[in-house]
Design a protein around this motif. Structure first.
Motif, short mmCIF file in Angstrom:
data_model
loop_
_atom_site.label_atom_id
_atom_site.label_comp_id
_atom_site.label_asym_id
_atom_site.label_seq_id
_atom_site.Cartn_x
_atom_site.Cartn_y
_atom_site.Cartn_z
N ARG A 53 8.18 -8.82 -0.33
CA ARG A 53 7.24 -8.91 0.78
C ARG A 53 5.86 -8.17 0.28
O ARG A 53 6.04 -7.31 -0.34
N THR A 54 5.06 -8.66 0.81
CA THR A 54 3.70 -7.82 0.50
C THR A 54 3.22 -6.92 1.74
O THR A 54 3.07 -7.54 2.68
N VAL A 55 3.12 -5.87 1.58
CA VAL A 55 3.06 -4.72 2.56
C VAL A 55 1.62 -4.25 2.25
O VAL A 55 1.27 -3.46 1.24
N ALA A 56 0.80 -4.13 3.35
CA ALA A 56 -0.59 -3.55 3.24
C ALA A 56 -0.60 -2.18 3.68
O ALA A 56 0.04 -1.84 4.86
N LEU A 57 -0.90 -1.10 3.13
CA LEU A 57 -1.30 0.07 3.72
C LEU A 57 -2.53 0.31 3.61
O LEU A 57 -3.32 -0.59 3.69
N PHE A 58 -2.78 1.76 3.86
CA PHE A 58 -4.16 2.19 3.79
C PHE A 58 -4.22 3.54 3.10
O PHE A 58 -3.57 4.21 2.79
N ALA A 59 -5.57 3.54 2.30
CA ALA A 59 -5.47 5.00 1.74
C ALA A 59 -6.13 5.78 2.62
O ALA A 59 -7.19 5.73 3.41
N PRO A 60 -5.44 7.05 2.69
CA PRO A 60 -5.76 8.01 3.77
C PRO A 60 -7.25 8.66 3.72
O PRO A 60 -7.70 8.92 2.63
N PHE A 61 -8.05 8.78 4.83
CA PHE A 61 -9.33 9.44 4.84
C PHE A 61 -9.19 10.65 5.54
O PHE A 61 -8.72 10.87 6.70
N ARG A 62 -9.89 11.79 4.92
CA ARG A 62 -9.60 13.03 5.70
C ARG A 62 -8.52 13.51 5.96
O ARG A 62 -7.57 13.67 4.96
N ASP A 63 -8.10 13.64 7.39
CA ASP A 63 -6.81 14.36 7.63
C ASP A 63 -5.85 13.35 8.18
O ASP A 63 -5.13 13.50 9.06
N GLU A 64 -6.08 12.08 7.82
CA GLU A 64 -5.24 11.04 8.12
C GLU A 64 -3.74 11.12 7.50
O GLU A 64 -3.59 11.79 6.62
N ILE A 65 -3.07 10.60 8.16
CA ILE A 65 -1.41 10.62 7.78
C ILE A 65 -1.54 10.02 6.20
O ILE A 65 -2.14 8.97 5.98
N ASP A 66 -0.79 10.86 5.40
CA ASP A 66 -0.54 10.39 4.12
C ASP A 66 0.26 9.26 3.81
O ASP A 66 1.48 9.28 3.96
N THR A 67 -0.39 8.12 3.24
CA THR A 67 0.60 7.01 2.87
C THR A 67 1.37 7.05 1.62
O THR A 67 2.01 5.87 1.44
N GLY A 68 1.05 8.23 0.88
CA GLY A 68 1.55 8.03 -0.41
C GLY A 68 3.33 8.12 -0.55
O GLY A 68 3.71 7.25 -1.37
N PRO A 69 3.67 8.84 0.39
CA PRO A 69 5.22 8.76 0.46
C PRO A 69 5.76 7.32 0.86
O PRO A 69 6.89 6.97 0.23
N LEU A 70 5.10 6.76 1.69
CA LEU A 70 5.53 5.60 1.99
C LEU A 70 5.36 4.53 0.93
O LEU A 70 6.16 3.59 0.71
N ALA A 71 4.25 4.65 0.18
CA ALA A 71 4.09 3.83 -1.02
C ALA A 71 5.19 3.90 -1.85
O ALA A 71 5.57 2.95 -2.63
N ARG A 72 5.66 4.95 -2.25
CA ARG A 72 6.71 5.23 -3.32
C ARG A 72 7.88 4.60 -2.62
O ARG A 72 8.65 3.96 -3.57
#
Length: 207
Positions: A53-72
């Motif tokens: 499946r194709t999952v769209a994330l977002f690159a975090p900006f300033r103090d947004e939640i970090d999507t890096g752990p989910l991307a991995r």
């Protein structure tokens, strides 16, 4: 509280946004990092099987939640990842494939990392949506430009998709004033758990 005009709606949304963003900023870097890791685990559970499946994330900006752990975690589970790209102020977002080794390019007024034009454009099956404020009815307040409302409306006309908000628990409020153009979420993910909306899944987001 009765909201009787577009101006009143905007004023109330601006107030709720400002309050939630202050709470988020007050978390501090260490707490945000731990909460991002926890939210990633809950998000993977909410999405279920993502292989192919194709999952769209977002690159975090300033103090947004970090999507890096989910991307991995998503890559390990076999998902293809995409990131949003702004193509015009009043237009829906497009999504470009984001491979692990791709060099992201700062784009837009805020320099948010974005795949370059060479990355293939894709249509996501699932989206993790950024936001400033949310409530338990599935309403959200973004950052005021309406990109995700326009994008979700377009995608939902094309095919079935799932859209989950991804944020910190401190960004919850009791009630978000909804307007006709606001697109609801299918679920909400924070470090506290998952809130499923509009389906048979149980509410598992703790207070």
């Amino acid at each position: 509280m009765t909201l009787s005009s577009p101006t009143t709606f905007r004023s109330e949304k601006a107030r709720l946004r400002a309050e939630a963003l202050l709470r988020r900023a007050d978390m501090g870097a260490e707490r945000r990092a731990a909460a991002s890791d926890a939210a990633a685990r809950h998000a993977l559970m909410a999405l279920g099987s993502v292989a192919g499946r194709t999952v769209a994330l977002f690159a975090p900006f300033r103090d947004e939640i970090d999507t890096g752990p989910l991307a991995r975690k998503l890559r390990d589970a076999g998902a293809r990842l995409a990131l949003p790209v702004v193509i015009g102020r009043d237009r829906p977002l497009i999504f470009r494939l984001w491979d692990e080794n791709d060099l992201l390019e700062p784009a837009g007024a805020y320099g948010i990392p974005t795949p370059g034009a060479q990355a293939p454009q894709v249509t996501p099956d699932d989206l993790m949506v950024p936001l400033a404020v949310f409530d338990r009815a599935g309403a959200r307040i973004g950052y005021g430009a309406g990109f995700y409302d326009r994008t979700l409306a377009l995608l939902r006309r094309e095919k079935p998709i799932r859209a989950f908000g991804l944020a910190f628990a401190c960004q919850e409020t009791d009630h978000v004033p909804a307007e006709p153009h606001d697109e609801p979420l299918d679920g909400m993910v924070t470090e506290a758990g998952v809130l499923f909306l509009g389906g048979s899944d149980a509410d598992s987001l703790s207070r």
